[in-house]
Design an enzyme around this catalytic site. Structure first.
Site, PDB file in Angstrom:
ATOM      1  N   LYS A 109     -16.086  27.213 -46.510  1.00 41.44           N
ATOM      2  CA  LYS A 109     -17.377  27.889 -46.697  1.00 41.44           C
ATOM      3  C   LYS A 109     -18.560  26.977 -46.322  1.00 41.44           C
ATOM      4  O   LYS A 109     -18.407  25.758 -46.189  1.00 41.44           O
ATOM      5  CB  LYS A 109     -17.488  28.350 -48.149  1.00 41.44           C
ATOM      6  CG  LYS A 109     -16.484  29.446 -48.534  1.00 41.44           C
ATOM      7  CD  LYS A 109     -16.726  29.877 -49.988  1.00 41.44           C
ATOM      8  CE  LYS A 109     -15.809  31.016 -50.396  1.00 41.44           C
ATOM      9  NZ  LYS A 109     -16.085  31.431 -51.810  1.00 41.44           N
ATOM     10  N   TYR A 114     -16.031  41.188 -47.714  1.00 43.77           N
ATOM     11  CA  TYR A 114     -15.980  41.134 -49.184  1.00 43.77           C
ATOM     12  C   TYR A 114     -16.163  42.512 -49.821  1.00 43.77           C
ATOM     13  O   TYR A 114     -16.560  42.591 -50.979  1.00 43.77           O
ATOM     14  CB  TYR A 114     -17.064  40.175 -49.703  1.00 43.77           C
ATOM     15  CG  TYR A 114     -16.632  38.723 -49.803  1.00 43.77           C
ATOM     16  CD1 TYR A 114     -15.466  38.341 -50.478  1.00 43.77           C
ATOM     17  CD2 TYR A 114     -17.431  37.700 -49.276  1.00 43.77           C
ATOM     18  CE1 TYR A 114     -15.101  37.008 -50.601  1.00 43.77           C
ATOM     19  CE2 TYR A 114     -17.060  36.359 -49.391  1.00 43.77           C
ATOM     20  CZ  TYR A 114     -15.905  36.022 -50.060  1.00 43.77           C
ATOM     21  OH  TYR A 114     -15.545  34.693 -50.201  1.00 43.77           O
ATOM     22  N   ASN A 127     -18.064  27.221 -53.888  1.00 43.30           N
ATOM     23  CA  ASN A 127     -16.760  26.680 -54.279  1.00 43.30           C
ATOM     24  C   ASN A 127     -15.888  26.293 -53.075  1.00 43.30           C
ATOM     25  O   ASN A 127     -14.676  26.202 -53.163  1.00 43.30           O
ATOM     26  CB  ASN A 127     -16.038  27.633 -55.235  1.00 43.30           C
ATOM     27  CG  ASN A 127     -15.810  29.004 -54.634  1.00 43.30           C
ATOM     28  OD1 ASN A 127     -16.067  29.221 -53.447  1.00 43.30           O
ATOM     29  ND2 ASN A 127     -15.325  29.929 -55.434  1.00 43.30           N
ATOM     30  N   HIS A 149     -12.300  29.800 -49.322  1.00 39.96           N
ATOM     31  CA  HIS A 149     -11.771  31.134 -49.615  1.00 39.96           C
ATOM     32  C   HIS A 149     -10.294  31.142 -49.271  1.00 39.96           C
ATOM     33  O   HIS A 149      -9.878  30.497 -48.299  1.00 39.96           O
ATOM     34  CB  HIS A 149     -12.472  32.208 -48.765  1.00 39.96           C
ATOM     35  CG  HIS A 149     -11.740  33.527 -48.770  1.00 39.96           C
ATOM     36  ND1 HIS A 149     -11.922  34.466 -49.759  1.00 39.96           N
ATOM     37  CD2 HIS A 149     -10.775  34.023 -47.947  1.00 39.96           C
ATOM     38  CE1 HIS A 149     -11.112  35.498 -49.528  1.00 39.96           C
ATOM     39  NE2 HIS A 149     -10.408  35.258 -48.435  1.00 39.96           N
ATOM     40  N   GLU A 183      -7.187  40.299 -43.713  1.00 40.78           N
ATOM     41  CA  GLU A 183      -8.208  39.277 -43.473  1.00 40.78           C
ATOM     42  C   GLU A 183      -7.963  38.506 -42.169  1.00 40.78           C
ATOM     43  O   GLU A 183      -8.912  38.158 -41.459  1.00 40.78           O
ATOM     44  CB  GLU A 183      -8.267  38.307 -44.664  1.00 40.78           C
ATOM     45  CG  GLU A 183      -8.785  38.991 -45.930  1.00 40.78           C
ATOM     46  CD  GLU A 183      -8.894  38.071 -47.130  1.00 40.78           C
ATOM     47  OE1 GLU A 183      -9.360  38.542 -48.189  1.00 40.78           O
ATOM     48  OE2 GLU A 183      -8.521  36.873 -47.032  1.00 40.78           O
TER      49      GLU A 183
HETATM   50  N1  UDP Z   1     -18.265  34.583 -57.044  1.00 48.54           N
HETATM   51  C1  UDP Z   1     -19.528  34.349 -57.531  1.00 48.54           C
HETATM   52  N2  UDP Z   1     -19.777  34.638 -58.861  1.00 48.54           N
HETATM   53  C2  UDP Z   1     -18.815  35.118 -59.693  1.00 48.54           C
HETATM   54  C3  UDP Z   1     -17.533  35.358 -59.186  1.00 48.54           C
HETATM   55  C4  UDP Z   1     -17.279  35.075 -57.847  1.00 48.54           C
HETATM   56  O1  UDP Z   1     -20.406  33.903 -56.827  1.00 48.54           O
HETATM   57  O2  UDP Z   1     -19.097  35.355 -60.885  1.00 48.54           O
HETATM   58  C5  UDP Z   1     -17.995  34.311 -55.638  1.00 48.54           C
HETATM   59  C6  UDP Z   1     -17.173  33.034 -55.447  1.00 48.54           C
HETATM   60  O3  UDP Z   1     -17.699  32.325 -54.344  1.00 48.54           O
HETATM   61  C7  UDP Z   1     -15.790  33.557 -55.138  1.00 48.54           C
HETATM   62  C8  UDP Z   1     -16.095  34.849 -54.404  1.00 48.54           C
HETATM   63  O4  UDP Z   1     -17.247  35.367 -55.056  1.00 48.54           O
HETATM   64  O5  UDP Z   1     -15.052  32.639 -54.369  1.00 48.54           O
HETATM   65  C9  UDP Z   1     -15.005  35.894 -54.449  1.00 48.54           C
HETATM   66  O6  UDP Z   1     -14.647  36.121 -55.800  1.00 48.54           O
HETATM   67  P1  UDP Z   1     -13.125  36.194 -56.233  1.00 48.54           P
HETATM   68  O7  UDP Z   1     -13.086  36.692 -57.628  1.00 48.54           O
HETATM   69  O8  UDP Z   1     -12.361  36.963 -55.205  1.00 48.54           O
HETATM   70  O9  UDP Z   1     -12.683  34.655 -56.257  1.00 48.54           O
HETATM   71  P2  UDP Z   1     -11.709  33.831 -55.295  1.00 48.54           P
HETATM   72  O10 UDP Z   1     -10.640  34.778 -54.819  1.00 48.54           O
HETATM   73  O11 UDP Z   1     -12.556  33.297 -54.162  1.00 48.54           O
HETATM   74  O12 UDP Z   1     -11.164  32.733 -56.153  1.00 48.54           O
HETATM   75 MG    MG Z   2     -10.757  36.655 -53.952  1.00 50.73          MG
END
Ligand code: UDP
Ligand code: MG
Length: 136
Positions: free
Chosen positions: A12, A52, A115, A118, A129
């Site tokens: 990212k 997303y 974070n 992805h 994807e």
């Molecule tokens: N995210 C965020 N706030 C939240 C939860 C998720 O900004 O409260 C963002 C975070 O960058 C995350 C992405 O949305 O990686 C997608 O969320 P997901 O729950 O799919 O997490 P991941 O699969 O990336 O662990």
């Molecule tokens: Mg996810």
């Protein structure tokens, strides 16, 4: 029995911006992932919104899409036995605060939104994807 899979990984903008691309790729390689294809791109917010879409009702959706389209990203097809789960485990928890030692998000993540990586969350979504970024 072996279960060779492919999964989609994204480095990212926060990680690219801090020049962590090579260090993160190295973590994949030492953990047995092959990088089958990769490209550095910058996407439009509208493309991030499609990618997303599963999160479209979440309060963080707009900020998330704004963020993913805010700078260059590296998208990669990773291959390994059980690649989807193995990648999720190497990435660590969504919130770097909750991520375990040795995970990418623990090491490099700044916050729940920044974070660093992805990873696809299921074999089915991995196919969708991968096709989204590498349809040619
Ligand atoms: N995210 C965020 N706030 C939240 C939860 C998720 O900004 O409260 C963002 C975070 O960058 C995350 C992405 O949305 O990686 C997608 O969320 P997901 O729950 O799919 O997490 P991941 O699969 O990336 O662990
Ligand atoms: Mg996810």
């Amino acid at each position: 029995m072996s279960n060779i899979e492919q999964t989609l990984s994204i480095i990212k903008p926060d990680a690219i911006e801090r020049n962590l691309e090579n260090e993160i790729k190295e973590m994949f390689k030492v953990n047995g992932f092959k990088i089958i294809n990769e490209k550095k791109i910058k996407i439009e917010k509208s493309e991030a919104e499609t990618f997303y879409k599963v999160h479209e009702t979440k309060p963080f959706y707009s900020d998330l899409c704004e963020y993913l389209s805010s700078g260059p990203i590296v998208v990669m097809i990773l291959e390994k036995d059980n690649a989807v789960l193995e990648n999720r485990s190497l990435m660590g928890a969504t919130n770097p605060k909750d991520a375990e030692e040795g995970t990418i998000r623990k090491k490099y993540g700044i916050s729940i939104d920044k974070n660093s990586v992805h990873g696809s969350d299921s074999a089915e979504n991995a196919k969708i994807e991968i096709n989204f970024f590498f349809k040619d």
